[in-house]
Scaffold this motif. Structure first.
Motif, short mmCIF file in Angstrom:
data_model
loop_
_atom_site.label_atom_id
_atom_site.label_comp_id
_atom_site.label_asym_id
_atom_site.label_seq_id
_atom_site.Cartn_x
_atom_site.Cartn_y
_atom_site.Cartn_z
N CYS A 162 0.85 -1.20 0.00
CA CYS A 162 0.00 0.00 0.00
C CYS A 162 0.88 1.25 0.00
CB CYS A 162 -0.91 0.00 1.23
SG CYS A 162 0.03 0.17 2.75
N CYS B 142 1.46 3.66 2.13
CA CYS B 142 2.23 4.06 3.32
C CYS B 142 3.37 3.09 3.60
CB CYS B 142 1.31 4.22 4.54
SG CYS B 142 0.89 2.67 5.37
N CYS C 58 -0.55 -0.27 8.99
CA CYS C 58 -0.99 0.50 7.82
C CYS C 58 -1.97 1.59 8.22
CB CYS C 58 -1.64 -0.44 6.80
SG CYS C 58 -2.34 0.44 5.40
N CYS D 75 -3.40 3.54 5.68
CA CYS D 75 -4.09 3.93 4.44
C CYS D 75 -5.58 3.65 4.57
CB CYS D 75 -3.55 3.14 3.26
SG CYS D 75 -1.80 3.33 3.03
ZN LIG Z 1 -0.77 1.56 4.12
#
Ligand SMILES: [Zn+2]
Length: 494
Positions: A342, A344, A352, A354
């Motif tokens: 992803c 980030c 995470c 996101c």
């Molecule tokens: Zn992420």
């Protein structure tokens, strides 16, 4: 020799010295670099101590319709003028191809693409080729034609007069084993190691996702070491591309193991598939021919560049249309894509930050034509402490031996179709002529029926199942092999 892409064509140079004011005219579609040859060649001839003829010199390059680019014709232009002026005998020239750029003082300079030019000279049936001394190791790779090196125009003139010798190539240096690293150095990551072995055995393109620093690059770098060494013909083919790209090693020019090419994610279309201003150059996709093209952080690659990779993936070559004709570069590579899960890019999945939509969209741009060609996808996770227990880890050599056996089995099975790896087999052949038994197909049909898989996805899973079967020495994939193949898909699909 006019080299376009990796194909060479013989160019004949005629010289005429006529009445009129001293001048030099080049005819036969020369480009601007070649126009500048007039001054270089004239200076080199004078500075070698030879007389430049008085009068009007016309130099014709034929076939006239073929565009001629660059400075490789300098040496031949000089010889043609001296021959027309009666300064040198013609006998040796008749059967000799001359390649090289001239410096003003008469030194012979190296140019790109010597290897494909020498190969083409041999094909054209010429007995001798004279190349710049610096290019002797490269030119010496070609058998069946006498190769000589000239360091200066003076040396060439002496040889043509029978007054001196030109150097032949040194016996080839022992091949250098490129330092690609060994699988033994990859600790843990059993599933990803297994995916790499399957990719090597079946020729499958591979997608690795996982947090930064997990070892995606390290793993990808070890793929060439699992592949069989190049055969002689492939070896010359790859070396010819690298010669045109101007990236051959001086001491060990012959490339005999599959290359590993890792262009940066910000690379332009030209850098990726070839082109650029001036004479066309092969891109990363062609330099990776018969080897591995590794695209790290592939979610950051521009859409245009990803689009441009479609043609080589589908056709195994790149054709670049230019003012001076079409350049053709072979580009049959194994693709390894790597991506963070992803935007980030957290070290652990649970960190995470996101939004779910951003997470889903991140790898979305890879979908369609590119992801359609990826048979294998693996998600790598941070290792549990147990991974460092000091267990014996298999070396590349051990895995390479299994890969070789599996590849041989696949090559034998598909040889009647003109194919050699499982990854190349079209879906309709998997579904008809080589259809799996009903019980083996059950897991795939089940997934299809519940809409958990597309028809193309099913083809990919069956291709991988064949490779899993080849690796265990089986004759026909079982339900177990198919389930293993499906396992790759489901875990990989983020
Ligand atoms: Zn992420």
């Amino acid at each position: 020799m006019a080299v376009a892409g990796v194909d060479g064509q013989l160019v004949e140079i005629e010289a005429d010295i006529g009445q009129g004011l001293p001048s030099v005219h080049l005819v036969g579609r020369p480009d601007t670099t070649l126009q500048e040859s007039r001054d270089r060649v004239r200076a080199a001839v004078s500075n070698t101590g030879e007389k430049w003829p008085d009068g009007r010199v016309v130099l014709a390059l034929s076939p006239a319709t073929l565009p001629k680019v660059g400075s490789v014709y300098d040496l031949a232009l000089a010889a043609a003028v001296l021959d027309a002026a009666g300064s040198i005998p013609s006998q040796r020239l008749a059967d000799t191809v001359l390649l090289g750029e001239l410096a003003l003082d008469g030194r012979v300079r190296r140019v790109r693409g010597i290897l494909p030019a020498v190969l083409a000279a041999r094909t054209a049936g010429r007995g001798t080729v004279v190349v710049p001394t610096a290019a002797l190791p490269e030119a010496g790779l070609v058998n069946g034609i006498r190769v000589l090196g000239a360091a200066s125009l003076g040396e060439l003139v002496d040889w043509l007069r029978g007054a001196g010798e030109l150097a032949p190539p040194e016996p080839a240096a022992p091949p250098l084993i490129p330092p690609t690293g060994d699988l033994r150095e990859v600790v843990g990551q059993d599933e990803a190691r297994w995916a790499l072995e399957v990719a090597a055995a079946g020729g499958h393109h591979l997608l690795l996702t996982g947090p930064p620093g997990i070892g995606k690059t390290m793993l990808a770098q070890r793929l060439p070491g699992l592949l069989p060494p190049l055969r002689e013909r492939e070896s010359l083919e790859v070396t010819a591309i690298h010669s045109v790209a101007g990236i051959l090693s001086d001491d060990h020019p012959l490339i005999f193991s599959p290359p590993f090419v890792a262009p940066h994610h910000s690379s332009s279309v030209a850098a990726m598939i070839g082109g650029g201003s001036g004479s066309a150059r092969p891109g990363a996709a062609s330099c990776a021919h018969r080897g591995v093209l590794f695209l790290d952080e592939c979610a950051e690659i521009g859409t245009k560049v990803l689009e441009a990779l479609r043609t080589p993936l589908e056709e195994g070559e790149v054709r670049i249309a230019r003012r001076d004709g079409v350049a053709r570069y072979p580009a049959r590579f194994q693709l390894v894509l790597a991506a963070n899960p992803c935007p980030c890019a957290p070290a652990r999945d649970i960190d995470c930050i996101c939004a779910p939509l951003a997470r889903r969209r991140y790898l979305g741009k890879l979908s369609g034509p590119l992801l359609d060609r990826i048979d294998l996808a693996v998600q790598m996770h941070a290792q549990a402490a147990g991974a460092f227990s000091g267990e014996e880890v298999e070396s590349s050599e051990v895995v390479r031996a299994r890969v070789a056996v599996a590849r041989d089995a696949a090559a034998e099975r598909w040889s009647a179709l003109g194919l050699s790896t499982n990854a190349e087999v079209p879906g309709h052949i998997l579904r008809q002529k080589f259809r799996l038994p009903r019980e083996a197909l059950a897991p795939v049909e089940n997934a299809l029926r519940h809409g958990r898989m597309s028809a193309r996805g099913a083809d990919r899973a069956i291709r991988v199942a064949w490779t899993v079967c080849d690796l265990r020495g089986g004759h026909l994939p079982t339900a177990q092999d198919v389930l293993q193949a499906l396992n790759f898909r489901q875990r990989g699909a983020a």
